[in-house]
Design an enzyme around this catalytic site. Structure first.
Site, PDB file in Angstrom:
ATOM      1  N   GLY A  70      11.602 -15.193  36.194  1.00 31.34           N
ATOM      2  CA  GLY A  70      12.179 -14.761  34.937  1.00 31.34           C
ATOM      3  C   GLY A  70      11.199 -14.571  33.806  1.00 31.34           C
ATOM      4  O   GLY A  70      10.403 -13.649  33.811  1.00 31.34           O
ATOM      5  N   ASP A  71      11.245 -15.463  32.818  1.00 31.17           N
ATOM      6  CA  ASP A  71      10.581 -15.213  31.539  1.00 31.17           C
ATOM      7  C   ASP A  71       9.052 -15.263  31.622  1.00 31.17           C
ATOM      8  O   ASP A  71       8.371 -14.266  31.398  1.00 31.17           O
ATOM      9  CB  ASP A  71      11.061 -16.219  30.494  1.00 31.17           C
ATOM     10  CG  ASP A  71      12.570 -16.177  30.331  1.00 31.17           C
ATOM     11  OD1 ASP A  71      13.169 -15.138  30.648  1.00 31.17           O
ATOM     12  OD2 ASP A  71      13.154 -17.186  29.900  1.00 31.17           O
ATOM     13  N   HIS A  72       8.503 -16.433  31.909  1.00 28.61           N
ATOM     14  CA  HIS A  72       7.053 -16.622  31.851  1.00 28.61           C
ATOM     15  C   HIS A  72       6.437 -16.476  33.244  1.00 28.61           C
ATOM     16  O   HIS A  72       5.724 -17.340  33.724  1.00 28.61           O
ATOM     17  CB  HIS A  72       6.735 -18.003  31.264  1.00 28.61           C
ATOM     18  CG  HIS A  72       7.185 -18.176  29.854  1.00 28.61           C
ATOM     19  ND1 HIS A  72       8.492 -18.411  29.522  1.00 28.61           N
ATOM     20  CD2 HIS A  72       6.506 -18.122  28.688  1.00 28.61           C
ATOM     21  CE1 HIS A  72       8.597 -18.508  28.202  1.00 28.61           C
ATOM     22  NE2 HIS A  72       7.416 -18.337  27.673  1.00 28.61           N
TER      23      HIS A  72
END
Length: 400
Positions: A313-315
């Site tokens: 996902g994000d990082h």
């Protein structure tokens, strides 16, 4: 004890909804519950007998420590808006069009080593002796400019607000302090995050699976002053830069990258651009460093007898599942959000060990679960896009 009919379904849960969670687990046959970014699990939920997932994003986890050590914030390269010279002197407000809540120029001593002023009409880099930055006004003053030529400033900035935190505040009306991302390239920040993980595992013995959201660097999102997205690229390494990383790269490779290797005429090496050899070498350089940090995190979780999984996902920049280092992370599983068959196969086909779990849409967020929203329709639309792919390549677990 969970009924034998339960299994392979992960249900998001939240304190205060214990009765509803128990009912839904029975209806759906869920065998696991999880928290989310911004929610917590009550003791009652964690003691229902289901496998417990807990979410961690170490780079934004300990805000108090980060606020006291802002020198370790993650950084990013930005380009000012282009401006035409009308005379032999030009002033450029470098943060014009950018969110000052999100970014702050890194103008501490030695900044000219990392910044560049470029004559975009000719492509020439302006001699640093011919320009200066004023932190008070936020402007770069350029001398000896050529009238009617276009100029821009490439500058290194600190990330004051984690991009996912900012998104949730803007789109989902979150309140509270702004999360700030730490950079594990700095030994002091890395040591703090690993110590935090050790202590967190000791303090949360009821956790069965640690779900990292992911490990280090966010894919870049650049917002304008109103919070609207001006640039975003799921695959870019724009937000992995820092003074230390650039200096370390030069020591290892024997040559120095310029700001323009990242700014790329304002295209920021987006996915539609052909990457240069220098940019690809930077990506490999950062992948090896993110891998080393992530491997330490996974090893610590295993030492405490827990499983470690990664939310794709994000990082996630630097932990590409199809990259050369991912298999050696020794993760116990990967979770991916799927909106169509392409994304389903992106997760299902990941090489290496561990289980594959997919999260169906819609997210349980106010943008869908609101008056006038239609989450059932969105769920059916997403399933229609996914179902053929999931028959072609099965996954191990599903969830929302």
């Amino acid at each position: 004890m969970k009924p034998k009919t339960h299994g392979r379904v992960t249900l998001p849960a939240e304190a205060g909804l214990e009765k509803e969670i128990k009912e839904l687990c029975e209806i759906l046959g869920a065998d696991a519950v999880r928290d989310s970014d911004g929610t917590t699990l009550s003791k009652e939920i964690m003691n229902m007998g289901y496998t417990v997932y807990r979410t961690l994003c170490l780079v934004r986890e300990d805000l108090d420590w980060t606020k006291e050590h802002r020198q370790y914030l993650q950084q990013i390269y930005l380009m000012s808006n282009p401006k035409m010279a009308a005379s032999d002197t030009l002033e450029i407000d470098i943060m014009e069009g950018k969110s000052k809540e999100q970014f702050s120029p890194d103008s501490k001593e030695g900044y000219k080593k990392y910044w560049d002023v470029i004559n975009r009409t000719t492509g020439e880099v302006v001699d640093p002796a011919n320009w200066d930055y004023s932190p008070g006004t936020g402007t770069v003053t350029i001398k000896n400019t050529t009238p009617n030529h276009i100029y821009t400033v490439n500058f290194l900035a600190h990330q004051l607000w984690d991009m996912t935190s900012m998104y949730n505040h803007i789109v989902n009306n979150w309140t509270g302090e702004h999360k700030m991302p730490l950079d594990p390239i700095h030994p002091e920040a890395k040591e703090h995050m690993l110590n935090y993980l050790e202590n967190w595992l000791k303090d949360n013995p009821e956790t069965d699976i640690v779900r990292f959201t992911t490990f280090a660097y966010h894919f870049p999102i650049i917002n304008d002053p109103s919070g609207r997205r001006a640039f975003g690229d799921w695959y870019s390494y724009l937000a992995t830069v820092s003074r230390k990383a650039l200096d370390d790269f030069e020591k290892e490779k024997g040559y120095r990258l310029s700001s323009e290797d990242f700014v790329d005429e304002g295209y920021y090496n987006n996915i539609g651009r052909v990457p240069s050899k220098r940019y690809l070498e930077w990506a490999d350089f950062m992948q090896r460093r993110v891998f080393a940090f992530a491997k330490e995190c996974v090893d610590i979780v295993h030492k405490h007898g827990k499983k470690a999984i990664m939310f794709f996902g994000d990082h996630w920049i630097g932990t590409e599942p199809y990259g050369p280092y991912f298999k050696e992370l020794n993760l116990d599983g990967v979770v991916g959000s799927v909106e169509d068959g392409t994304w389903l196969r992106l997760t299902a086909d990941i090489p290496g060990g561990g289980f594959r779990e997919v999260r169906f849409l819609p997210y349980f967020f106010p943008d869908v679960f609101r008056e006038g929203g239609n989450p059932v329709k969105e769920s059916i639309d997403a399933w229609v896009k996914v179902r053929r792919a999931i028959l072609r390549k099965c996954v191990d677990r599903i969830g929302y």
